[in-house]
Design an enzyme around this catalytic site. Structure first.
Site, PDB file in Angstrom:
ATOM      1  N   GLU A   2       0.088   3.639   1.698  1.00 46.98           N
ATOM      2  CA  GLU A   2       0.111   4.071   3.112  1.00 46.98           C
ATOM      3  C   GLU A   2       1.505   3.868   3.712  1.00 46.98           C
ATOM      4  O   GLU A   2       1.840   4.490   4.714  1.00 46.98           O
ATOM      5  CB  GLU A   2      -0.906   3.273   3.926  1.00 46.98           C
ATOM      6  CG  GLU A   2      -2.318   3.801   3.876  1.00 46.98           C
ATOM      7  CD  GLU A   2      -2.505   5.089   4.674  1.00 46.98           C
ATOM      8  OE1 GLU A   2      -2.113   5.135   5.851  1.00 46.98           O
ATOM      9  OE2 GLU A   2      -3.054   6.044   4.115  1.00 46.98           O
ATOM     10  N   SER A  51       0.804  -1.217   0.000  1.00 42.23           N
ATOM     11  CA  SER A  51       0.000   0.000   0.000  1.00 42.23           C
ATOM     12  C   SER A  51       0.841   1.273   0.000  1.00 42.23           C
ATOM     13  O   SER A  51       1.901   1.343   0.630  1.00 42.23           O
ATOM     14  CB  SER A  51      -0.888   0.003   1.257  1.00 42.23           C
ATOM     15  OG  SER A  51      -1.458   1.266   1.456  1.00 42.23           O
ATOM     16  N   TYR A 104      -1.894   0.322  10.553  1.00 40.16           N
ATOM     17  CA  TYR A 104      -2.115  -0.337   9.257  1.00 40.16           C
ATOM     18  C   TYR A 104      -0.887  -0.170   8.358  1.00 40.16           C
ATOM     19  O   TYR A 104      -0.384  -1.140   7.774  1.00 40.16           O
ATOM     20  CB  TYR A 104      -3.358   0.256   8.576  1.00 40.16           C
ATOM     21  CG  TYR A 104      -3.522  -0.154   7.127  1.00 40.16           C
ATOM     22  CD1 TYR A 104      -4.113  -1.360   6.784  1.00 40.16           C
ATOM     23  CD2 TYR A 104      -3.074   0.680   6.086  1.00 40.16           C
ATOM     24  CE1 TYR A 104      -4.259  -1.742   5.454  1.00 40.16           C
ATOM     25  CE2 TYR A 104      -3.214   0.314   4.758  1.00 40.16           C
ATOM     26  CZ  TYR A 104      -3.804  -0.897   4.450  1.00 40.16           C
ATOM     27  OH  TYR A 104      -3.944  -1.267   3.128  1.00 40.16           O
TER      28      TYR A 104
HETATM   29  P1  NAP Z   1     -11.390  -4.972   1.325  1.00 35.39           P
HETATM   30  O1  NAP Z   1     -12.516  -4.682   0.391  1.00 35.39           O
HETATM   31  O2  NAP Z   1     -11.409  -4.416   2.702  1.00 35.39           O
HETATM   32  O3  NAP Z   1     -11.255  -6.573   1.415  1.00 35.39           O
HETATM   33  C1  NAP Z   1     -10.499  -7.181   2.410  1.00 35.39           C
HETATM   34  C2  NAP Z   1     -10.646  -8.679   2.303  1.00 35.39           C
HETATM   35  O4  NAP Z   1      -9.833  -9.312   3.333  1.00 35.39           O
HETATM   36  C3  NAP Z   1     -12.074  -9.207   2.518  1.00 35.39           C
HETATM   37  O5  NAP Z   1     -12.317 -10.251   1.608  1.00 35.39           O
HETATM   38  C4  NAP Z   1     -12.020  -9.754   3.934  1.00 35.39           C
HETATM   39  O6  NAP Z   1     -12.944 -10.799   4.175  1.00 35.39           O
HETATM   40  C5  NAP Z   1     -10.615 -10.319   3.953  1.00 35.39           C
HETATM   41  N1  NAP Z   1     -10.104 -10.563   5.301  1.00 35.39           N
HETATM   42  C6  NAP Z   1     -10.032  -9.698   6.330  1.00 35.39           C
HETATM   43  N2  NAP Z   1      -9.510 -10.294   7.409  1.00 35.39           N
HETATM   44  C7  NAP Z   1      -9.239 -11.581   7.064  1.00 35.39           C
HETATM   45  C8  NAP Z   1      -8.712 -12.698   7.755  1.00 35.39           C
HETATM   46  N3  NAP Z   1      -8.344 -12.643   9.045  1.00 35.39           N
HETATM   47  N4  NAP Z   1      -8.577 -13.874   7.082  1.00 35.39           N
HETATM   48  C9  NAP Z   1      -8.965 -13.971   5.777  1.00 35.39           C
HETATM   49  N5  NAP Z   1      -9.495 -12.946   5.084  1.00 35.39           N
HETATM   50  C10 NAP Z   1      -9.634 -11.762   5.721  1.00 35.39           C
HETATM   51  O7  NAP Z   1      -9.995  -4.512   0.672  1.00 35.39           O
HETATM   52  P2  NAP Z   1      -9.657  -4.129  -0.846  1.00 35.39           P
HETATM   53  O8  NAP Z   1      -9.919  -2.681  -1.037  1.00 35.39           O
HETATM   54  O9  NAP Z   1     -10.240  -5.126  -1.757  1.00 35.39           O
HETATM   55  O10 NAP Z   1      -8.070  -4.267  -0.817  1.00 35.39           O
HETATM   56  C11 NAP Z   1      -7.450  -5.500  -1.126  1.00 35.39           C
HETATM   57  C12 NAP Z   1      -6.034  -5.488  -0.562  1.00 35.39           C
HETATM   58  O11 NAP Z   1      -5.296  -4.409  -1.139  1.00 35.39           O
HETATM   59  C13 NAP Z   1      -5.964  -5.278   0.952  1.00 35.39           C
HETATM   60  O12 NAP Z   1      -4.845  -6.014   1.415  1.00 35.39           O
HETATM   61  C14 NAP Z   1      -5.668  -3.787   1.091  1.00 35.39           C
HETATM   62  O13 NAP Z   1      -4.991  -3.534   2.308  1.00 35.39           O
HETATM   63  C15 NAP Z   1      -4.778  -3.573  -0.115  1.00 35.39           C
HETATM   64  N6  NAP Z   1      -4.772  -2.228  -0.675  1.00 35.39           N
HETATM   65  C16 NAP Z   1      -5.958  -1.670  -1.052  1.00 35.39           C
HETATM   66  C17 NAP Z   1      -5.938  -0.416  -1.638  1.00 35.39           C
HETATM   67  C18 NAP Z   1      -7.224   0.233  -2.082  1.00 35.39           C
HETATM   68  O14 NAP Z   1      -7.193   1.449  -2.335  1.00 35.39           O
HETATM   69  N7  NAP Z   1      -8.316  -0.501  -2.230  1.00 35.39           N
HETATM   70  C19 NAP Z   1      -4.726   0.263  -1.844  1.00 35.39           C
HETATM   71  C20 NAP Z   1      -3.547  -0.361  -1.438  1.00 35.39           C
HETATM   72  C21 NAP Z   1      -3.579  -1.612  -0.879  1.00 35.39           C
HETATM   73  P3  NAP Z   1     -14.421 -10.513   4.777  1.00 35.39           P
HETATM   74  O15 NAP Z   1     -15.295 -10.245   3.576  1.00 35.39           O
HETATM   75  O16 NAP Z   1     -14.722 -11.803   5.461  1.00 35.39           O
HETATM   76  O17 NAP Z   1     -14.322  -9.346   5.700  1.00 35.39           O
HETATM   77  O1  G4F Z   2     -10.739   6.508   1.902  1.00 34.30           O
HETATM   78  P1  G4F Z   2      -9.842   6.487   3.069  1.00 34.30           P
HETATM   79  O2  G4F Z   2     -10.372   5.914   4.329  1.00 34.30           O
HETATM   80  O3  G4F Z   2      -8.534   5.749   2.555  1.00 34.30           O
HETATM   81  P2  G4F Z   2      -7.008   5.706   3.074  1.00 34.30           P
HETATM   82  O4  G4F Z   2      -6.892   5.980   4.522  1.00 34.30           O
HETATM   83  O5  G4F Z   2      -6.205   6.549   2.147  1.00 34.30           O
HETATM   84  O6  G4F Z   2      -6.656   4.164   2.865  1.00 34.30           O
HETATM   85  C1  G4F Z   2      -7.051   3.469   1.688  1.00 34.30           C
HETATM   86  O7  G4F Z   2      -6.023   3.566   0.734  1.00 34.30           O
HETATM   87  C2  G4F Z   2      -4.785   2.943   1.113  1.00 34.30           C
HETATM   88  C3  G4F Z   2      -3.801   3.168  -0.022  1.00 34.30           C
HETATM   89  O8  G4F Z   2      -3.187   4.431   0.140  1.00 34.30           O
HETATM   90  C4  G4F Z   2      -5.051   1.466   1.355  1.00 34.30           C
HETATM   91  F1  G4F Z   2      -3.882   0.836   1.663  1.00 34.30           F
HETATM   92  C5  G4F Z   2      -6.058   1.309   2.481  1.00 34.30           C
HETATM   93  O9  G4F Z   2      -6.342  -0.078   2.668  1.00 34.30           O
HETATM   94  C6  G4F Z   2      -7.341   2.023   2.075  1.00 34.30           C
HETATM   95  O10 G4F Z   2      -7.879   1.340   0.965  1.00 34.30           O
HETATM   96  O11 G4F Z   2      -9.345   7.972   3.416  1.00 34.30           O
HETATM   97  C7  G4F Z   2      -8.758   8.818   2.462  1.00 34.30           C
HETATM   98  C8  G4F Z   2      -8.564  10.208   3.040  1.00 34.30           C
HETATM   99  C9  G4F Z   2      -7.863  10.245   4.399  1.00 34.30           C
HETATM  100  O12 G4F Z   2      -6.864  11.255   4.376  1.00 34.30           O
HETATM  101  C10 G4F Z   2      -8.947  10.646   5.383  1.00 34.30           C
HETATM  102  O13 G4F Z   2      -8.498  11.400   6.514  1.00 34.30           O
HETATM  103  O14 G4F Z   2      -9.849  10.781   3.256  1.00 34.30           O
HETATM  104  C11 G4F Z   2      -9.811  11.501   4.487  1.00 34.30           C
HETATM  105  N1  G4F Z   2     -11.190  11.652   4.982  1.00 34.30           N
HETATM  106  C12 G4F Z   2     -11.816  12.823   5.247  1.00 34.30           C
HETATM  107  N2  G4F Z   2     -13.040  12.592   5.747  1.00 34.30           N
HETATM  108  C13 G4F Z   2     -12.030  10.635   5.297  1.00 34.30           C
HETATM  109  C14 G4F Z   2     -13.190  11.240   5.765  1.00 34.30           C
HETATM  110  N3  G4F Z   2     -11.879   9.298   5.210  1.00 34.30           N
HETATM  111  C15 G4F Z   2     -12.928   8.525   5.599  1.00 34.30           C
HETATM  112  N4  G4F Z   2     -12.813   7.187   5.492  1.00 34.30           N
HETATM  113  N5  G4F Z   2     -14.100   9.063   6.070  1.00 34.30           N
HETATM  114  C16 G4F Z   2     -14.282  10.423   6.192  1.00 34.30           C
HETATM  115  O15 G4F Z   2     -15.326  10.889   6.624  1.00 34.30           O
END
Ligand code: NAP
Ligand code: G4F
Length: 361
Positions: free
Chosen positions: A124, A122, A146
């Site tokens: 992050e 990520s 995280y």
């Molecule tokens: P998500 O929608 O939150 O999906 C997370 C998945 O992990 C769900 O299928 C969840 O299952 C499963 N999970 C959670 N805890 C688990 C456990 N203990 N054992 C087995 N499975 C478990 O996340 P996403 O947005 O698809 O992201 C996919 C991956 O990319 C994650 O690793 C996230 O950290 C990473 N990532 C995401 C972004 C982004 O912007 N989306 C960016 C960078 C990295 P349940 O349905 O049972 O909860």
């Molecule tokens: O959508 P967010 O919660 O995503 P964040 O924290 O960037 O993390 C996501 O992206 C990461 C990759 O960079 C992944 F690794 C991670 O698993 C996840 O998918 O928040 C984005 C931004 C933050 O700066 C937060 O402070 O939005 C700002 N924000 C402002 N108001 C809010 C809100 N975020 C959330 N969730 N809810 C609010 O009301």
């Protein structure tokens, strides 16, 4: 080819499963035991994929899945992925999002060392950024439990590649979104509430830090890059990003603007939504992915937000129809037509069908 996906029920897992099925893969997905099955995002695929029980906190379940499935490719997408929760549940986050990666790698090392491995790392990890834009060489400075857990997951992936010669890669994903995004993340929180406001179900939207800036792309583009990474001759790490940054204010303007509303009339700030430590601004440089993989994201910011708002308008209207249909059944005049067209199979057949809201979101 046989692929195993952890996190198959999540946003990325559902898009990746679709992509791999379209390429003729046999797709296995690890799911956690739960008292209620929540397979909304993969409902349309359940007949085509094989679900196996396991948990990233449990080594024996991962060992036994790896031993029995014998995958060619393993995509580790499972995580506790919501940043704010990582301050309230830091130990769980470290266990699942950090140590969980090592457990999957251990299972591969013991039972299927020839499998190729993809870790969903990520942006992050860059946290308090040392340079802009961020590349594969930018040092990490995570700002949340995280982010710290993801740094562990990244380096243990690199370490198993270097220690055991595994084909292990880390995809450093910047934020990627879609109509299937969880309702707690900022893009989907905004687009879903905009739809509710537009349909007259809500009047206000509470937000945290409006100054934060993110590099937002479309999830389906990012899982395509993950697959491309595992088709390369050598295992390497790649930044996946659009290279363009937008603020939360710009997100609000785009989402409210998509339905002809002015965000400033609806948004209020809730200090409880501010984070103990913030990642102020992320912008990725995906030159390596462009040059080596030939990867280009296809969907830009405005198009992405418009797609999400439109999908959420459908979600809200379908919910309205469902309520009207239930009321008509209670009143004894329901005929299953018109307002009550709520076939879940048909709904999930929509190519980017949004996850239905869950209670508490
Ligand atoms: P998500 O929608 O939150 O999906 C997370 C998945 O992990 C769900 O299928 C969840 O299952 C499963 N999970 C959670 N805890 C688990 C456990 N203990 N054992 C087995 N499975 C478990 O996340 P996403 O947005 O698809 O992201 C996919 C991956 O990319 C994650 O690793 C996230 O950290 C990473 N990532 C995401 C972004 C982004 O912007 N989306 C960016 C960078 C990295 P349940 O349905 O049972 O909860
Ligand atoms: O959508 P967010 O919660 O995503 P964040 O924290 O960037 O993390 C996501 O992206 C990461 C990759 O960079 C992944 F690794 C991670 O698993 C996840 O998918 O928040 C984005 C931004 C933050 O700066 C937060 O402070 O939005 C700002 N924000 C402002 N108001 C809010 C809100 N975020 C959330 N969730 N809810 C609010 O009301």
């Amino acid at each position: 080819m046989r692929a195993l996906i952890t996190g198959i029920t999540g946003q990325d897992g559902s898009y990746l499963a679709e992509l791999l099925l379209s390429k003729g893969y046999e797709v296995f997905g690890i799911v956690r035991r739960s008292s209620v099955k929540k397979f909304d995002r993969i409902e349309a695929l359940v007949d085509d994929i094989k679900l196996v029980e396991g948990d990233l906190t449990d080594q024996s379940s991962l060992d036994s899945v790896m031993h029995s499935v014998q995958p060619d490719e393993v995509y580790n997408l499972a995580a506790q992925s919501f940043v704010p929760v990582s301050w309230n549940q830091p130990v769980l986050t470290g266990d699942v999002t950090g140590l969980g990666v090592m457990r999957v790698l251990e299972a591969i090392r013991k039972h299927r060392p020839q499998a190729k491995f993809l870790q969903a790392s990520s942006s992050e990890m860059f946290g308090k950024v040392r340079e802009t834009p961020q590349t594969e060489k930018t040092p990490f400075h995570p700002r949340s439990p995280y982010g710290v857990a993801k740094v562990f997951g990244h380096y243990i992936t690199v370490n198993y590649r270097e220690s055991y010669g595994l084909f292990a890669c880390s995809a450093i994903g910047f934020n990627h979104e879609s109509p299937r995004r969880g309702l707690e993340f900022v893009t989907r929180k905004v687009t879903h509430q905009v739809a509710r406001i537009k349909c007259g179900h809500a009047k206000k939207l509470s937000m945290g830090n409006l100054d934060a800036q993110r590099d937002w792309g479309f999830a389906a583009d990012y899982v395509r890059a993950m697959w491309m990474m595992l088709q390369q001759p050598e295992p390497e790490d790649y930044v996946l990003a659009t290279g363009k940054t937008h603020s939360i204010r710009e997100l609000l303007a785009a989402a409210f603007g998509a339905v002809g509303l002015d965000w400033e009339e609806y948004v209020e700030i809730d200090p409880k939504l501010m984070r103990p430590a913030e990642v102020d601004c992320l912008r990725g440089d995906a030159s390596k992915a462009r040059e080596k993989l030939g990867w280009e994201p296809q969907v830009g910011f405005e198009e992405l937000i418009k797609m999400m708002v439109e999908a959420d308008l459908e979600v809200v209207q379908k919910a309205e129809n469902g309520i009207a249909f239930a009321a008509s059944l209670r009143n004894g005049n329901g005929n299953g037509n018109g307002n009550g067209n709520g076939s879940s199979k048909a709904e999930s057949g929509h190519s980017h069908a949004a996850a239905a809201p869950r209670s508490g979101d």
